[in-house]
Design an enzyme around this catalytic site. Structure first.
Site, PDB file in Angstrom:
ATOM      1  N   LYS A  52      55.310  21.866 -63.107  1.00 34.95           N
ATOM      2  CA  LYS A  52      54.024  22.546 -62.930  1.00 34.95           C
ATOM      3  C   LYS A  52      54.096  23.494 -61.738  1.00 34.95           C
ATOM      4  O   LYS A  52      53.591  24.617 -61.798  1.00 34.95           O
ATOM      5  CB  LYS A  52      52.899  21.517 -62.730  1.00 34.95           C
ATOM      6  N   GLN A  96      47.722  13.601 -60.981  1.00 32.48           N
ATOM      7  CA  GLN A  96      48.861  13.285 -61.854  1.00 32.48           C
ATOM      8  C   GLN A  96      48.832  11.811 -62.263  1.00 32.48           C
ATOM      9  O   GLN A  96      48.841  10.925 -61.412  1.00 32.48           O
ATOM     10  CB  GLN A  96      50.180  13.626 -61.133  1.00 32.48           C
ATOM     11  N   ASP A 119      42.345  19.971 -65.922  1.00 37.46           N
ATOM     12  CA  ASP A 119      42.908  19.093 -66.950  1.00 37.46           C
ATOM     13  C   ASP A 119      41.896  18.851 -68.071  1.00 37.46           C
ATOM     14  O   ASP A 119      42.246  18.324 -69.127  1.00 37.46           O
ATOM     15  CB  ASP A 119      43.283  17.729 -66.332  1.00 37.46           C
TER      16      ASP A 119
END
Ligand code: NAP
Length: 284
Positions: A52, A96, A119
């Site tokens: 990422k 995460q 997200d």
């Protein structure tokens, strides 16, 4: 003839466009920045975060990593999230997963400001998706939507069978496909006679994390096959949830693993970060 959906190439094009968009935003004083919170030292998570970070750098998005010990207290995690919510230079926040069991992941996600929830996991954004409002769509389902759009795959009126009902893939996919006027069936680990259901799918999307689970006799001729699974097998290679080699010829469209859904997930994360930057109109 079977067409392979080239997620790698699609993602490359999306990133090229984003790079131009980020350059223009920067000229106007808007600097997209992604803050990633990582807890513990899960090796797979480390790789995902690194990927990422690299992807952000390539398109000009700033990247900040917040690394914490696995024994971090919940209140400390929550205060970091609050701090990042208030920080005007941060446009997107990502927690995460997985995180240690003593931390309430749902509560943490709820704390992330919906306008920075790149997200698309915050219940506010999930709710918006459910009622068909513009929102941050979680990156994997969003990437799959983009594939359908780019390859002009008809979804309206089609029977879509989704394998898996996780909060990050299966469940948001249900809404995405309903919004595209598909008829949706969801299967999970307690579903009976799964093969009978998958054989009726015009579009089969598998997100269960079981190597080569979907066999040739489980799909119908001409089905569209989308494989979300990422499974490391004994010889160290990565395979999907579908028995690709044996179902390939039977499908009309199929995604490979690797090189299918995976790269699209990252491209859509970057898309969401840029969208958030515009929404929050952040300055460095
Ligand atoms: P997850 O949270 O573990 O959920 C797995 C789902 O599959 C659950 O709903 C489970 O059912 C269902 N399932 C498990 N075994 C099954 C079986 N034998 N038959 C039918 N359903 C079964 O997984 P996830 O996070 O959604 O990830 C799924 C896979 O996608 C993993 O391989 C993951 O690495 C991959 N992934 C890839 C990307 C990408 O970008 N390509 C992104 C995210 C995830 P129950 O609910 O009944 O337990």
């Amino acid at each position: 003839m079977t067409q392979i959906i080239d997620g790698k190439e699609l993602a490359k094009n999306i990133k090229l466009q984003l790079k131009i968009e980020v350059e223009n935003l920067r000229k106007n004083g808007i600097i997209p920045k992604l803050a990633v919170i990582m807890i513990g030292d899960d090796p797979a998570s480390k790789v995902y975060v690194k990927n990422k970070s690299r992807a952000c750098q390539k398109v000009g998005i700033e990247f900040e990593e917040y690394l914490f010990d696995a024994n971090i207290e919940e209140k400390e995690l929550f205060s970091i999230i609050e701090k990042l919510n208030k920080d005007k230079s941060v446009t997107g926040i990502l927690l995460q997963a997985p995180i240690p069991k003593h931390l309430n992941i749902n509560k943490a996600i709820e704390l992330i400001s919906p306008s920075k929830d790149v997200d698309g996991f915050n219940p506010v954004n999930i709710g918006k998706l459910t009622i068909g409002e513009d929102t941050f769509i979680s990156c994997t389902p969003y990437g799959i939507m983009k594939m359908f759009e780019e390859y002009k795959i008809q979804t309206e009126g089609k029977h879509v069978v989704i394998l898996g009902r996780s909060n990050i893939v299966g469940k948001p996919l249900i809404q995405c496909m309903l919004n595209l006027n598909s008829t949706v069936t969801v299967c999970h680990s307690r579903t009976n006679n799964i093969e009978e259901i998958t054989r009726t799918a015009d579009i089969l999307i598998s997100a269960i994390g079981k190597p080569k689970f979907v066999k040739e006799n489980m799909i119908k001729d001409g089905a569209v096959i989308i494989d979300v699974g990422i499974n490391r097998v004994n010889n160290g290679s990565i395979v999907g949830d579908t028995d690709y080699e044996n179902i390939y010829k039977k499908a009309s469209y199929i995604t490979p693993v690797p090189g299918g859904v995976g790269p699209m997930t990252i491209a859509m994360l970057l898309t969401n970060v840029v969208k958030a930057a515009k929404l929050n109109n952040c300055e460095k």
